[in-house]
Design an enzyme around this catalytic site. Structure first.
Site, PDB file in Angstrom:
ATOM      1  N   GLY A 153       0.834  -1.196   0.000  1.00 48.60           N
ATOM      2  CA  GLY A 153       0.000   0.000   0.000  1.00 48.60           C
ATOM      3  C   GLY A 153       0.865   1.240   0.000  1.00 48.60           C
ATOM      4  O   GLY A 153       1.993   1.238  -0.488  1.00 48.60           O
ATOM      5  N   GLU A 154       0.319   2.334   0.540  1.00 46.14           N
ATOM      6  CA  GLU A 154       1.014   3.625   0.661  1.00 46.14           C
ATOM      7  C   GLU A 154       1.219   4.325  -0.680  1.00 46.14           C
ATOM      8  O   GLU A 154       1.746   5.425  -0.734  1.00 46.14           O
ATOM      9  CB  GLU A 154       2.397   3.477   1.313  1.00 46.14           C
ATOM     10  CG  GLU A 154       2.403   2.841   2.672  1.00 46.14           C
ATOM     11  CD  GLU A 154       3.812   2.690   3.249  1.00 46.14           C
ATOM     12  OE1 GLU A 154       4.790   3.125   2.589  1.00 46.14           O
ATOM     13  OE2 GLU A 154       3.941   2.146   4.355  1.00 46.14           O
ATOM     14  N   GLY A 155       0.873   3.686  -1.792  1.00 45.71           N
ATOM     15  CA  GLY A 155       1.226   4.212  -3.104  1.00 45.71           C
ATOM     16  C   GLY A 155       2.559   3.690  -3.595  1.00 45.71           C
ATOM     17  O   GLY A 155       3.072   4.145  -4.625  1.00 45.71           O
TER      18      GLY A 155
END
Length: 335
Positions: A302-304
């Site tokens: 996640g997180e980009g």
């Protein structure tokens, strides 16, 4: 800045938002076919350059400014024991992002993106969707507007990511509600759920689906989603209004944006998916929305992070597109 006043109006935006510039796409294709290589020999790199040309409305697009935004939210569904980590971790990770200590910070620096983090009312989690709607329409629209406001209209590309303890359950719930299949076919370990944790996720989603059936796509976002999912939708729409192509991250980010696809598939025409997450529902979701990921690196952070990594590939595609000599320039015969 885009403001959203009614969920019922979102789908109709597909009729009024900008579309890709066909002349720029054709000019970019012609350039690709004139470069010193066999046509099509660079595969997806050629496709990415042409994609960028259409959305930036120029035959030779460049990325001068890449923006990355991570939206963070907390979720009432955590009351059902779906999260192996406490919700305080969301706020702690936001601080880590802000101090430069997370994976996304390093990947943005390595690939030339300016990162910002938008924390969405972390002290006020959404409601537990097994008991009622996660958000009211007003809360959903407010989060969408905040997502839109985070977009820099001068950016050449936008990377989107998320953070929120419990939001892999949210993603699976949205995917199941919008695209069918059972919750068990969408649910994965997320941040590290064991078999019992996965069973709790499935039970929670089944209860949510039973309570919130028969809704439109945007109503489903309010009923089952979270503030960061709504903000991602708002950011995607604001980017479209500014002719900015978007790179989505993994399962959770894609599930958020897929709400717009379910409302009208055209609303994601300007979006790429940066990578295929190792979270098991992501490949099923990519098939449902007709997307092919840029990368497959078995990531599920996640997180980009996967989207930021894909930015490097996109930059490489444009370097080749703009920097290679044509047959004529190089004095090489193309026949």
């Amino acid at each position: 800045m885009m403001e959203f006043t009614a969920l019922s109006q979102i789908a109709s935006l597909a009729d009024t938002l900008p579309v890709a510039d066909s002349a720029a796409r054709e000019a970019a294709l012609a350039r690709q076919n004139s470069l010193t290589k066999p046509p099509g020999s660079l595969g997806r790199l050629e496709e990415l350059a042409i994609f960028m040309a259409g959305w930036r409305a120029t035959a030779r697009p460049v990325i001068k400014k890449a923006q990355a935004v991570v939206f963070a939210g907390n979720h009432g569904i955590c009351a059902q024991g779906v999260n192996p980590y406490p919700q305080e971790v969301t706020k702690q990770m936001v601080a880590n992002f802000e101090h430069g200590g997370a994976s996304i910070n390093q990947l943005c620096r390595a690939n030339g993106a300016a990162l910002s983090v938008v924390a969405l009312d972390l002290d006020t989690p959404t409601a537990d969707f097994t008991q009622g709607p996660a958000m009211t329409e007003a809360e959903t629209l407010e989060a969408m507007t905040r997502g839109a406001a985070a977009v820099d209209p001068t950016a050449d590309v936008l990377i989107l990511g998320e953070m929120g303890i419990g939001n892999s359950t949210i993603a699976a719930a949205l995917a199941s509600a919008l695209f069918g299949a059972t919750p068990a076919e969408w649910v994965g370990p997320g941040t590290g759920s064991d078999a019992e944790g996965i069973a709790r996720k499935i039970a929670a989603i089944e209860a949510g689906l039973a309570r919130h059936g028969g809704l439109s796509a945007m109503e489903t976002l309010a009923a089952l989603g979270g503030r960061e999912q709504a903000a991602i939708c708002g950011a995607v729409l604001a980017a479209r209004a500014a002719h900015i192509p978007v790179i989505l991250d993994g399962f959770i980010c894609t599930a958020a944006a897929a709400v717009l696809y379910a409302a009208d598939p055209r609303l994601l025409d300007h979006c790429l998916v940066g990578h295929a997450s190792a979270e098991p529902g992501h490949r099923r979701l990519l098939a449902a929305i007709g997307q092919k990921p840029v990368l497959e690196f078995d990531m599920r952070l996640g997180e980009g992070s996967g989207a930021a990594l894909a930015l490097g590939i996109l930059r490489a595609a444009l370097e080749v597109h703009n920097g290679m000599a044509t047959f004529g320039e190089a004095g090489v015969s193309d026949k």
